[in-house]
Write an enzyme that holds these catalytic residues in place. Structure first.
Site, PDB file in Angstrom:
ATOM      1  N   TYR A 186      -0.443   7.632   3.855  1.00  0.00           N
ATOM      2  CA  TYR A 186       0.873   6.616   4.854  1.00  0.00           C
ATOM      3  C   TYR A 186       1.845   6.019   4.251  1.00  0.00           C
ATOM      4  O   TYR A 186       3.075   6.155   4.651  1.00  0.00           O
ATOM      5  CB  TYR A 186       0.002   6.516   5.966  1.00  0.00           C
ATOM      6  N   LYS A 231     -10.246  -3.022  13.413  1.00  0.00           N
ATOM      7  CA  LYS A 231      -8.519  -2.442  13.704  1.00  0.00           C
ATOM      8  C   LYS A 231      -8.565  -3.263  14.590  1.00  0.00           C
ATOM      9  O   LYS A 231      -7.224  -3.235  15.053  1.00  0.00           O
ATOM     10  CB  LYS A 231      -9.114  -1.006  14.084  1.00  0.00           C
ATOM     11  N   TYR A 277     -16.593   5.768  14.442  1.00  0.00           N
ATOM     12  CA  TYR A 277     -15.429   4.426  14.141  1.00  0.00           C
ATOM     13  C   TYR A 277     -15.110   3.620  15.027  1.00  0.00           C
ATOM     14  O   TYR A 277     -14.846   1.997  14.661  1.00  0.00           O
ATOM     15  CB  TYR A 277     -14.472   5.826  13.851  1.00  0.00           C
ATOM     16  N   PHE A 290      -2.221  -0.351  -5.898  1.00  0.00           N
ATOM     17  CA  PHE A 290      -2.852  -0.997  -7.248  1.00  0.00           C
ATOM     18  C   PHE A 290      -3.424  -0.020  -7.745  1.00  0.00           C
ATOM     19  O   PHE A 290      -4.452   0.970  -7.140  1.00  0.00           O
ATOM     20  CB  PHE A 290      -4.671  -1.883  -6.900  1.00  0.00           C
ATOM     21  N   GLY A 340       0.712  -1.110  -0.176  1.00  0.00           N
ATOM     22  CA  GLY A 340       0.278  -0.126   0.032  1.00  0.00           C
ATOM     23  C   GLY A 340       0.853   0.699   0.139  1.00  0.00           C
ATOM     24  O   GLY A 340       1.110   2.001   0.864  1.00  0.00           O
ATOM     25  N   ALA A 341       1.618   1.401  -1.009  1.00  0.00           N
ATOM     26  CA  ALA A 341       2.798   2.368  -0.853  1.00  0.00           C
ATOM     27  C   ALA A 341       2.558   3.680  -1.891  1.00  0.00           C
ATOM     28  O   ALA A 341       3.641   4.128  -1.847  1.00  0.00           O
ATOM     29  CB  ALA A 341       3.754   1.825  -1.329  1.00  0.00           C
ATOM     30  N   SER A 342       1.158   3.933  -2.535  1.00  0.00           N
ATOM     31  CA  SER A 342       1.642   4.692  -3.375  1.00  0.00           C
ATOM     32  C   SER A 342       0.902   6.038  -2.842  1.00  0.00           C
ATOM     33  O   SER A 342       0.897   7.301  -3.670  1.00  0.00           O
ATOM     34  CB  SER A 342       0.260   4.272  -4.309  1.00  0.00           C
ATOM     35  N   LEU A 375      -2.414  -0.441   3.604  1.00  0.00           N
ATOM     36  CA  LEU A 375      -4.109  -0.779   2.932  1.00  0.00           C
ATOM     37  C   LEU A 375      -5.146  -0.578   2.883  1.00  0.00           C
ATOM     38  O   LEU A 375      -5.575  -0.478   4.205  1.00  0.00           O
ATOM     39  CB  LEU A 375      -4.188  -2.195   1.839  1.00  0.00           C
ATOM     40  N   ALA A 376      -6.048   0.349   2.215  1.00  0.00           N
ATOM     41  CA  ALA A 376      -6.633   0.626   2.072  1.00  0.00           C
ATOM     42  C   ALA A 376      -7.790   0.132   0.960  1.00  0.00           C
ATOM     43  O   ALA A 376      -7.484   0.626  -0.033  1.00  0.00           O
ATOM     44  CB  ALA A 376      -6.936   1.872   2.666  1.00  0.00           C
TER      45      ALA A 376
END
Length: 393
Positions: A52, A242, A233, A73, A47-49, A138-139
């Protein structure tokens, strides 16, 4: 062509390649000035793009001079539509890393899939041997698991319906939003998408392939928030997921005793995921104003560079009673939350621009997509089609 922002409620359907490049360069400059010194050397960021995850990759690469592999992705431009911001961010990051002599390669695809896990393992074997840090950021709205089951996440309560003030992002007005309670299958779906199951599958796959150091560090990102947002939340479907993520870290430490596995509870920030949650954007806008006045507001890059510099690489990593790293300590301080609650009680459509930092909220929103960056000429023609050096199309 000349690219302008096209906003539809909480999403922008265009992205600006030069703006994204400038955003990445500004984050790199910030990190280099922090003098982090101690850190990892071979970092896998899942989840690098954007958000965070991107900040983590920049901090590892330019703060610790670490080699990075980024998983995401994203969509390239098709000649008619712009690429997604994460595509442009990654292209800029790789180009800057290569100029600095820092290893950076990327894999574009579904991080939940076995195919992408295998592709990543092959790349680590070929280029590194073993990774010494894995960041899980990742989200996603849905996940197809390794058995082919499709799971969908929900933004709902787990008790009764919850009604509270919210910010209508279409016209910056204060409205009331009601969030309905979730069905059991919706709670389960949210856990499957946003919980720790896939994080564990990544670590197990890396362990089985012997491509991760025995004493490696792995960190997943989470959020708790204030009591004000608990019904949607912390006590909602996301909160259930979470908690599953946090429990996964404990299970990891039991299964792999030398592995350092942590959940970092981060500060509230505008991201593509958080912008979609009812009630939350108004809280963010008020929080921004308060924390800027107090003098401790952080964006993604400030938050993650502090995580690397002050928390992760100490002899003893500071955690709370539940074993979590608390990067939300400034947000949840008594002073900040008292001022937020006072403003929340007073906020109306008529005074929202005075009581909250709605302008700052929107600046962060636009900058996610490469707009509103100082030093970028948005009247110039730009090429939408940008190549990520390590990815063949």
């Amino acid at each position: 062509m000349i690219i302008e922002p096209k906003v539809r409620e909480f999403i922008c359907t265009t992205a600006h390649p030069e703006g994204c490049r400038e955003n990445v360069k500004q984050q790199i400059a910030y990190v280099k000035a922090q003098n982090i010194k101690k850190g990892p050397k071979k970092v896998l960021v899942i989840g690098a793009s954007t958000g965070y995850g991107l900040a983590s990759r920049i901090t590892a690469g330019f703060g610790c001079e670490a080699a990075t592999i980024g998983i995401f992705f994203e969509k390239p431009s098709n000649g008619k539509r712009t690429a997604t911001p994460g595509w442009y961010n990654t292209a800029a990051f790789e180009e800057e890393a290569h100029k600095a002599g820092i290893y950076a390669k990327s894999i574009n695809g579904d991080a939940f899939s076995c195919e992408i896990k295998e592709k990543t393992i092959d790349l680590i074997k070929k280029d590194w041997g073993k990774a010494d840090m894995v960041i899980y950021s990742l989200a996603a709205p849905r996940r197809t698991d390794k058995n082919g089951n499709l799971w969908v996440s929900s933004l709902k309560t787990t008790k009764e319906a919850f009604t509270e003030k919210s910010l209508d992002l279409r016209n910056n007005t204060i409205v009331e939003k009601t969030v309905e309670p979730a069905k059991p299958e919706e709670i389960q779906g949210t856990k499957k998408v946003m919980g720790g199951e896939d994080w564990m599958e990544w670590i197990e796959a890396l362990k089985d392939a012997d491509v991760i150091e025995e004493n490696a560090l792995t960190v997943a990102y989470s959020y708790i928030g204030p009591e004000l947002t608990y019904p949607i939340y912390f006590d909602g479907t996301i909160g259930q997921a979470k908690r599953h993520l946090e429990n996964t870290a404990k299970v990891m430490r039991e299964k792999f005793p030398k592995l350092q596995a942590y959940v970092s509870v981060n500060k509230a920030l505008v991201t593509q995921a958080s912008a979609a949650i009812p009630i939350v954007p108004l809280y963010f806008a008020i929080l921004y104003k308060v924390m800027k006045e107090v003098g401790n507001h952080e964006g993604c890059i400030e938050q993650i560079s502090r995580l690397f510099k002050e928390k992760l690489f100490k002899e003893s990593v500071p955690t709370d009673a539940e074993g979590r790293i608390r990067m939300d300590d400034w947000e949840l301080s008594e002073e900040v939350q008292r001022k937020v609650v006072e403003a929340w009680k007073q906020v109306t459509t008529e005074n929202v621009t005075e009581i909250s930092d709605i302008e700052g909220y929107w600046e962060d929103f636009y900058q996610m997509f490469g707009f509103h960056l100082a030093g970028v000429d948005y009247t110039k023609d730009v090429d939408m089609e940008v190549k990520i050096p390590s990815i063949d199309l």
